[in-house]
Design an enzyme around this catalytic site. Structure first.
Site, PDB file in Angstrom:
ATOM      1  N   PHE A 153      85.035  28.097  45.221  1.00 32.62           N
ATOM      2  CA  PHE A 153      83.567  27.981  45.130  1.00 32.62           C
ATOM      3  C   PHE A 153      82.887  29.345  45.017  1.00 32.62           C
ATOM      4  O   PHE A 153      81.669  29.433  45.145  1.00 32.62           O
ATOM      5  CB  PHE A 153      83.019  27.252  46.358  1.00 32.62           C
ATOM      6  CG  PHE A 153      83.529  25.836  46.485  1.00 32.62           C
ATOM      7  CD1 PHE A 153      82.996  24.808  45.715  1.00 32.62           C
ATOM      8  CD2 PHE A 153      84.557  25.527  47.353  1.00 32.62           C
ATOM      9  CE1 PHE A 153      83.474  23.507  45.818  1.00 32.62           C
ATOM     10  CE2 PHE A 153      85.048  24.228  47.468  1.00 32.62           C
ATOM     11  CZ  PHE A 153      84.502  23.208  46.694  1.00 32.62           C
ATOM     12  N   ALA A 253      63.378  29.470  39.096  1.00 34.22           N
ATOM     13  CA  ALA A 253      63.126  29.081  37.702  1.00 34.22           C
ATOM     14  C   ALA A 253      63.517  30.228  36.778  1.00 34.22           C
ATOM     15  O   ALA A 253      63.515  31.391  37.177  1.00 34.22           O
ATOM     16  CB  ALA A 253      61.663  28.740  37.535  1.00 34.22           C
ATOM     17  N   GLY A 254      63.871  29.906  35.556  1.00 38.19           N
ATOM     18  CA  GLY A 254      64.248  30.958  34.617  1.00 38.19           C
ATOM     19  C   GLY A 254      64.654  30.402  33.268  1.00 38.19           C
ATOM     20  O   GLY A 254      64.131  29.375  32.822  1.00 38.19           O
ATOM     21  N   CYS A 261      81.155  28.761  34.358  1.00 29.60           N
ATOM     22  CA  CYS A 261      81.530  27.521  35.065  1.00 29.60           C
ATOM     23  C   CYS A 261      80.589  26.334  34.884  1.00 29.60           C
ATOM     24  O   CYS A 261      81.047  25.236  34.568  1.00 29.60           O
ATOM     25  CB  CYS A 261      81.672  27.811  36.557  1.00 29.60           C
ATOM     26  SG  CYS A 261      83.107  28.834  36.906  1.00 29.60           S
TER      27      CYS A 261
HETATM   28  N1  LIG Z   1      84.778  32.611  37.569  1.00 30.16           N
HETATM   29  C1  LIG Z   1      84.212  31.879  38.508  1.00 30.16           C
HETATM   30  O1  LIG Z   1      83.108  32.168  38.992  1.00 30.16           O
HETATM   31  C2  LIG Z   1      84.916  30.662  39.035  1.00 30.16           C
HETATM   32  C3  LIG Z   1      84.480  30.091  40.249  1.00 30.16           C
HETATM   33  C4  LIG Z   1      85.146  28.951  40.731  1.00 30.16           C
HETATM   34  C5  LIG Z   1      86.167  28.393  39.995  1.00 30.16           C
HETATM   35  N2  LIG Z   1      86.543  28.945  38.815  1.00 30.16           N
HETATM   36  C6  LIG Z   1      87.649  28.340  38.085  1.00 30.16           C
HETATM   37  O2  LIG Z   1      88.812  29.122  38.324  1.00 30.16           O
HETATM   38  C7  LIG Z   1      89.640  29.173  37.142  1.00 30.16           C
HETATM   39  C8  LIG Z   1      89.851  30.617  36.734  1.00 30.16           C
HETATM   40  O3  LIG Z   1      88.614  31.165  36.370  1.00 30.16           O
HETATM   41  P1  LIG Z   1      88.447  32.726  36.114  1.00 30.16           P
HETATM   42  O4  LIG Z   1      87.005  32.949  35.877  1.00 30.16           O
HETATM   43  O5  LIG Z   1      89.130  33.479  37.169  1.00 30.16           O
HETATM   44  O6  LIG Z   1      89.259  32.862  34.736  1.00 30.16           O
HETATM   45  P2  LIG Z   1      89.712  34.192  33.993  1.00 30.16           P
HETATM   46  O7  LIG Z   1      89.722  33.853  32.558  1.00 30.16           O
HETATM   47  O8  LIG Z   1      88.919  35.351  34.484  1.00 30.16           O
HETATM   48  O9  LIG Z   1      91.210  34.419  34.500  1.00 30.16           O
HETATM   49  C9  LIG Z   1      92.275  33.637  34.098  1.00 30.16           C
HETATM   50  C10 LIG Z   1      93.503  34.539  34.036  1.00 30.16           C
HETATM   51  O10 LIG Z   1      94.656  33.746  33.834  1.00 30.16           O
HETATM   52  C11 LIG Z   1      95.526  34.473  32.989  1.00 30.16           C
HETATM   53  N3  LIG Z   1      96.537  33.560  32.408  1.00 30.16           N
HETATM   54  C12 LIG Z   1      96.387  32.700  31.381  1.00 30.16           C
HETATM   55  N4  LIG Z   1      97.535  32.026  31.172  1.00 30.16           N
HETATM   56  C13 LIG Z   1      98.418  32.480  32.092  1.00 30.16           C
HETATM   57  C14 LIG Z   1      99.772  32.171  32.369  1.00 30.16           C
HETATM   58  N5  LIG Z   1     100.420  31.269  31.678  1.00 30.16           N
HETATM   59  N6  LIG Z   1     100.381  32.842  33.367  1.00 30.16           N
HETATM   60  C15 LIG Z   1      99.731  33.783  34.081  1.00 30.16           C
HETATM   61  N7  LIG Z   1      98.425  34.110  33.866  1.00 30.16           N
HETATM   62  C16 LIG Z   1      97.785  33.464  32.878  1.00 30.16           C
HETATM   63  C17 LIG Z   1      94.625  35.115  31.974  1.00 30.16           C
HETATM   64  O11 LIG Z   1      95.236  36.186  31.323  1.00 30.16           O
HETATM   65  C18 LIG Z   1      93.458  35.535  32.885  1.00 30.16           C
HETATM   66  O12 LIG Z   1      93.662  36.842  33.377  1.00 30.16           O
HETATM   67  C19 LIG Z   1      88.929  28.321  36.115  1.00 30.16           C
HETATM   68  O13 LIG Z   1      89.422  27.017  36.179  1.00 30.16           O
HETATM   69  C20 LIG Z   1      87.475  28.330  36.589  1.00 30.16           C
HETATM   70  O14 LIG Z   1      86.769  27.191  36.181  1.00 30.16           O
HETATM   71  C21 LIG Z   1      85.959  30.074  38.329  1.00 30.16           C
END
Ligand SMILES: NC(=O)c1ccc[n+]([C@@H]2O[C@H](COP(=O)([O-])OP(=O)(O)OC[C@H]3O[C@@H](n4cnc5c(N)ncnc54)[C@H](O)[C@@H]3O)[C@@H](O)[C@H]2O)c1
Length: 430
Positions: A153, A253-254, A261
């Site tokens: 989260f 607001a914006g 996400c």
């Molecule tokens: N960014 C956010 O604010 C956030 C918050 C909560 C949940 N999430 C969820 O968490 C997940 C990750 O989001 P993120 O923003 O960290 O993504 P991101 O794209 O920043 O990171 C993903 C990483 O995974 C790596 N990767 C891809 N395939 C791979 C593999 N086969 N083996 C090893 N590494 C591999 C990529 O190179 C990348 O570095 C998503 O499902 C997202 O929805 C993100």
């Protein structure tokens, strides 16, 4: 505990560094050589407040390491977190390619029993798919592995704070061994722990993002009405926030919600519902409202500058999807700039952290070294991200630089009265 994190992005790196700080030995794995080599040499792949220090400290104390070798990363681990990306496909479904790649790689490297906890936001059915892939490859559930869903989260920009101060930990598993181990891991964080089934945990994650998006679309709708009737949406939001039933968060607001996400997860939830034969009308309305809000900004500029934006110079402050990050993924600023360019406008833009990343997404933009250069000779100054730096602008200097004294503040960072008194034609949202 020994932990492996597969996927060293925003979620994986923050989680890895945070768990290391709690005393665990963490190996972060990624397929991106450049990212891992950089981390090994102390270079951060993205900007997140406080993260560089946390990574450096735990790396030097040998609790945090990085590798592209999944076998090396997972061998010593008791828990493997999967934190790879789950971007949107064209039709809005979650693209599970990265999760599938990991599930394909795991059977070759699992040496002892592991708990596999999925942190990536994934639709219902994904855990079953991973289990199927692992069992087909010869592994046995509960002997070789168990699987759980442990949603994330964190908020980019506040991710390190959020890691150490979670509002709740959700563990989606019906397996007592898994629950006990994950409870133990997260215990030092002193947060309420919610135990539920993986499916309910997945719905908690999707519903949380849908609700946050819904609050933003709601307050934007109210803001637009405020604009018409002469009310102040910030005061309306303040008046709402005192009511415990309503709460005060996510009522600014914006220009709408962007980022990696909210839009992606709303679309995935809509698609998932559709696949179950249910049309999620309310969720679709949230997205429609968001698109409408983006168009409102363009409309406001045209109201000020005339019906055509051809050759009009627009100074844009803010490119990232929110302040305190360099993340421009699905940033509405990028989208708005493209809409303005389609209308013939010329864009000069500045962002404290997101220029390098924006250059990969935008063409024909003059990127500026500071906000003042972006304002120089512009027909209107457009604020699209609420960076602190913009709140502290020298407005007298801006006044001398702007071609016309027009400011459209898409994130409501300025005091409208003050700006109007200074002679600006100023419009916020609501
Ligand atoms: N960014 C956010 O604010 C956030 C918050 C909560 C949940 N999430 C969820 O968490 C997940 C990750 O989001 P993120 O923003 O960290 O993504 P991101 O794209 O920043 O990171 C993903 C990483 O995974 C790596 N990767 C891809 N395939 C791979 C593999 N086969 N083996 C090893 N590494 C591999 C990529 O190179 C990348 O570095 C998503 O499902 C997202 O929805 C993100």
């Amino acid at each position: 505990m020994n932990i492996a994190i597969i996927g060293t992005g925003y979620v994986g790196l923050v989680t890895g560094a945070g768990l290391a700080q709690l005393g665990n030995r963490v190996v972060c794995v990624d397929v991106d050589d450049e990212k891992i080599n950089g981390l090994k040499e102390g270079r951060m792949p993205f900007f997140e407040q406080g993260l560089a220090q946390l990574v450096a400290k735990n790396q030097s104390q040998k609790r945090l390491s990085f590798t592209t070798n999944i076998a090396e990363g997972t061998a010593p681990s008791e828990i493997i977190f999967i934190a790879v990306g789950t971007p949107s496909k064209k039709d809005g479904q979650a693209d599970l390619t990265q999760v599938i790649d990991v599930a394909r790689a795991l059977p070759k490297v699992l040496n002892t029993y592991k708990i596999i906890a999925i942190k990536s936001t994934v639709p219902i059915g994904t855990l079953e798919l991973v289990i199927q892939m692992l069992t087909k490859a010869g592994l046995k559930e509960s002997t070789d592995f168990d699987i759980a869903f442990a949603p994330e989260f964190l908020r980019e920009g506040d991710a390190v704070y959020d890691f150490f101060h979670p509002t709740r930990i959700v563990i989606g598993s019906s397996n007592s061994r898994v629950i006990q181990t994950l409870d133990e891991l997260f215990l030092p964080l002193n947060a309420p722990i919610i135990h539920t089934t993986p499916i309910t945990a997945q719905m908690i994650k999707y519903a949380a993002n849908a609700f946050l998006a819904s609050r933003i679309s709601f307050i934007n709708e109210i803001a637009n009405i405020c604009d018409k009737v002469g009310a102040d949406v910030a005061e309306v939001a303040n008046g709402l926030g005192y009511d415990k039933r309503l709460g005060e968060g996510y009522l600014s607001a914006g220009i709408g919600f962007g980022g990696p996400c909210l839009i992606k997860d709303l679309n995935a939830l809509i698609k998932m519902s559709e696949q179950q034969g249910y049309e999620a009308q309310y969720l679709k309305a949230i997205i429609d409202k968001n698109e409408h809000q983006i168009r409102q900004i363009v409309f406001k500029i045209k109201e000020l500058l005339g019906s055509t934006l051809y050759d009009k110079v627009i100074g844009v402050l803010g490119l990232t999807f929110k302040a305190n990050t360099n993340d421009v993924r699905t940033s509405l600023a990028i989208k708005i700039i493209r809409l303005l360019q389609n209308e013939g406008a010329m864009i000069k833009a500045y962002d404290p952290k997101g220029i390098k990343e924006s250059k990969e997404l935008l063409s024909r933009v003059k990127f500026c070294k500071d906000p003042y250069q972006a304002a120089e000779d512009a027909d209107v100054l457009l604020i699209l991200t609420a960076w602190e730096e913009f709140k502290e602008l020298d407005l007298n200097r801006i006044k001398k630089l702007l071609g016309k004294l027009f400011i459209i503040d898409g994130v409501n960072i300025f005091n409208s009265e003050k700006l109007r008194r200074m002679g600006f034609t100023y419009q916020g949202v609501g």
